[in-house]
Design a protein around this motif. Structure first.
Motif, PDB file in Angstrom:
ATOM      1  N   THR A 136       0.414  -1.181  -0.033  1.00  0.00           N
ATOM      2  CA  THR A 136       0.332  -0.010  -0.116  1.00  0.00           C
ATOM      3  C   THR A 136       1.140   0.979  -0.068  1.00  0.00           C
ATOM      4  O   THR A 136       2.432   1.285   0.322  1.00  0.00           O
ATOM      5  CB  THR A 136      -0.781   0.579   1.318  1.00  0.00           C
ATOM      6  N   SER A 137       0.231   2.397  -0.177  1.00  0.00           N
ATOM      7  CA  SER A 137       0.561   3.450  -0.232  1.00  0.00           C
ATOM      8  C   SER A 137       1.455   3.828   1.161  1.00  0.00           C
ATOM      9  O   SER A 137       1.264   2.989   2.163  1.00  0.00           O
ATOM     10  CB  SER A 137      -0.112   4.852  -0.087  1.00  0.00           C
ATOM     11  N   PRO A 183       1.374  -0.875  -6.336  1.00  0.00           N
ATOM     12  CA  PRO A 183       0.859  -0.979  -6.078  1.00  0.00           C
ATOM     13  C   PRO A 183       0.013  -1.956  -6.220  1.00  0.00           C
ATOM     14  O   PRO A 183      -0.667  -1.548  -7.571  1.00  0.00           O
ATOM     15  CB  PRO A 183      -0.012  -0.325  -4.968  1.00  0.00           C
ATOM     16  N   SER A 233      -2.625  -2.701  -6.495  1.00  0.00           N
ATOM     17  CA  SER A 233      -4.091  -2.293  -5.976  1.00  0.00           C
ATOM     18  C   SER A 233      -5.416  -2.660  -6.369  1.00  0.00           C
ATOM     19  O   SER A 233      -6.994  -2.243  -5.812  1.00  0.00           O
ATOM     20  CB  SER A 233      -4.430  -0.800  -5.193  1.00  0.00           C
ATOM     21  N   SER A 234      -5.691  -2.645  -7.686  1.00  0.00           N
ATOM     22  CA  SER A 234      -6.876  -3.426  -8.867  1.00  0.00           C
ATOM     23  C   SER A 234      -6.663  -4.558  -9.055  1.00  0.00           C
ATOM     24  O   SER A 234      -5.437  -4.392  -9.786  1.00  0.00           O
ATOM     25  CB  SER A 234      -7.245  -2.054  -9.279  1.00  0.00           C
ATOM     26  N   THR A 292      -7.894   3.022   1.666  1.00  0.00           N
ATOM     27  CA  THR A 292      -8.351   1.859   0.847  1.00  0.00           C
ATOM     28  C   THR A 292      -7.470   0.673   0.233  1.00  0.00           C
ATOM     29  O   THR A 292      -8.029  -0.256  -1.419  1.00  0.00           O
ATOM     30  CB  THR A 292      -8.828   3.076  -0.213  1.00  0.00           C
ATOM     31  N   GLN A 293      -6.420   1.241  -0.211  1.00  0.00           N
ATOM     32  CA  GLN A 293      -5.737   0.009  -0.420  1.00  0.00           C
ATOM     33  C   GLN A 293      -5.555  -1.377   0.347  1.00  0.00           C
ATOM     34  O   GLN A 293      -5.204  -2.312  -0.391  1.00  0.00           O
ATOM     35  CB  GLN A 293      -4.342   0.217  -1.223  1.00  0.00           C
ATOM     36  N   HIS A 295      -6.596  -5.209  -0.808  1.00  0.00           N
ATOM     37  CA  HIS A 295      -6.441  -5.626  -2.227  1.00  0.00           C
ATOM     38  C   HIS A 295      -5.425  -5.547  -2.387  1.00  0.00           C
ATOM     39  O   HIS A 295      -5.569  -6.405  -3.247  1.00  0.00           O
ATOM     40  CB  HIS A 295      -7.208  -4.133  -2.947  1.00  0.00           C
ATOM     41  N   VAL A 296      -4.278  -5.100  -1.984  1.00  0.00           N
ATOM     42  CA  VAL A 296      -2.832  -5.186  -2.691  1.00  0.00           C
ATOM     43  C   VAL A 296      -2.399  -6.638  -2.732  1.00  0.00           C
ATOM     44  O   VAL A 296      -1.972  -7.279  -3.272  1.00  0.00           O
ATOM     45  CB  VAL A 296      -1.592  -4.214  -2.584  1.00  0.00           C
TER      46      VAL A 296
END
Length: 203
Positions: free
Chosen positions: A32-33, A104, A106-107, A152-153, A156-157
């Motif tokens: 993530t960030s 990331p 992330s999607s 938010t990430q 998902h990552v």
């Protein structure tokens, strides 16, 4: 009667495309960030043998100029940038360059696209982990990140579940993480995470 072979002028050396004997290794830092990817990448450049390029996706976003788009178009522009970034990474690796990529996943589409573009045998996927409370603390302390981006990430990552190495930056310093990654390079898992993911996600 004799025949003669007609040949054209010799190709100038500067016009020849250099040979690439093999693709370069890609170390893909996925987290993530604010998880510490960039700090680890910088440490890696100092401990790895030979020449490596650090390719962070933030550098590509930083190239963007012109006029800001309406809110509804922002995500589409981010996706276009990421697709271009994927192809830039793949192109550099195909040219024989060795890369540390700070990015990331992330999607889901990001991973699927990279599975199609990168050589799975020469891609080392590193899971960069950090507990959410620590990520949020780092966001507040840094002040240069969108507040809440890591949250938010977060789910998902690492949803795909497979890495060649997992590291926790709340437990280990960037320098310690870099040394662990260097050690994995000398004795890479086989099949690699990218090979396993390609088999399961790209049957």
């Amino acid at each position: 009667m004799t025949t003669e072979t007609v040949t054209g002028p010799a190709e100038p050396v500067h016009a020849r495309i250099p040979d690439t004997t093999a693709g370069g290794t890609v170390i893909l830092l996925n987290g993530t960030s604010s998880s510490g990817k960039t700090s680890i990448a910088r440490e890696l450049l100092s401990v790895l043998d030979g020449t490596w390029f650090h390719m962070p996706v933030d550098a590509f976003h930083g190239m963007r100029g012109g006029h800001a788009l309406p809110g509804d178009d922002v995500q589409a522009e981010i996706d276009r940038t990421c697709k271009g970034f994927h192809r830039a990474v793949a192109g550099m690796a195909a040219g024989g360059n060795r890369l540390v990529v700070d990015y990331p996943l992330s999607s889901p589409w990001r991973l699927l696209d990279l599975l199609d573009l990168l050589d799975p045998q020469n891609t080392v996927l590193i899971g960069v982990h950090c507990p959410l409370p620590e990520l949020e603390r780092r966001e507040r302390e840094r002040g240069d990140r969108q507040h809440g981006l890591a949250a938010t990430q977060y789910d998902h990552v690492h949803a795909h579940g497979v890495h060649d190495l997992d590291i926790d930056t709340s437990l280990h310093s960037p320098a310690e993480c870099a040394l662990r990654i260097r050690d994995v390079l000398t004795d890479r898992p086989r099949p690699t995470a990218f090979e396993r993911l390609r088999r399961s996600l790209r049957p």
